[in-house]
Design a protein around this motif. Structure first.
Motif, short mmCIF file in Angstrom:
data_model
loop_
_atom_site.label_atom_id
_atom_site.label_comp_id
_atom_site.label_asym_id
_atom_site.label_seq_id
_atom_site.Cartn_x
_atom_site.Cartn_y
_atom_site.Cartn_z
N ASP A 79 4.21 -2.06 6.50
CA ASP A 79 4.78 -1.43 5.31
C ASP A 79 4.85 0.08 5.54
O ASP A 79 4.50 0.56 6.61
CB ASP A 79 3.97 -1.76 4.06
CG ASP A 79 2.49 -1.45 4.21
OD1 ASP A 79 2.12 -0.59 5.03
OD2 ASP A 79 1.68 -2.07 3.48
N ILE A 80 5.27 0.81 4.54
CA ILE A 80 5.42 2.26 4.68
C ILE A 80 4.08 2.94 4.93
O ILE A 80 3.99 3.91 5.67
CB ILE A 80 6.15 2.88 3.46
CG1 ILE A 80 6.56 4.33 3.72
CG2 ILE A 80 5.30 2.80 2.22
CD1 ILE A 80 7.67 4.47 4.71
N ASP A 81 3.00 2.41 4.33
CA ASP A 81 1.68 3.00 4.55
C ASP A 81 1.23 2.83 6.00
O ASP A 81 0.65 3.74 6.58
CB ASP A 81 0.64 2.37 3.61
CG ASP A 81 0.88 2.77 2.15
OD1 ASP A 81 1.41 3.88 1.93
OD2 ASP A 81 0.53 1.98 1.27
N THR B 64 3.28 5.31 8.08
CA THR B 64 2.78 6.67 7.85
C THR B 64 1.48 6.91 8.59
O THR B 64 1.30 7.94 9.24
CB THR B 64 2.58 6.91 6.34
OG1 THR B 64 3.83 6.70 5.68
CG2 THR B 64 2.09 8.31 6.06
#
Length: 89
Positions: A34-36, A39
């Motif tokens: 996911d985006i987390d 990141t």
């Protein structure tokens, strides 16, 4: 879109080179949950590899951390020399 300051065409080249390195060493071929996750993993690459281990030709083939350390040591010894070194980049 240009990533340089107005009137400074060299900034864009540095930003482009960083983006190429980021894509080659981390992003290409990766499947992030996911985006987390993306990141976190990209942040780790920048902090651990890019800033601490990777040598940069523009910094006399030192990592940014090593360059900062040498700059601080030089600044304590001779302020005039550091001023000249900072202005050549």
């Amino acid at each position: 879109m240009s990533m340089s300051r107005i009137g400074n065409p060299y900034d864009n080249a540095k930003a482009e080179r960083f983006m190429r390195t980021l894509k080659e060493e981390e992003v290409d071929g990766q499947a992030y949950r996911d985006i987390d996750d993306a990141t976190t993993r990209i942040g780790e690459l920048i902090e651990v590899v890019y800033n601490r281990q990777r040598l940069h030709s523009a910094l006399d083939y030192l990592s940014p951390d090593a360059y900062e350390t040498s700059l601080m040591q030089l600044r304590q010894k001779t302020p005039t020399q550091i001023h000249n070194k900072e202005n050549c980049y």
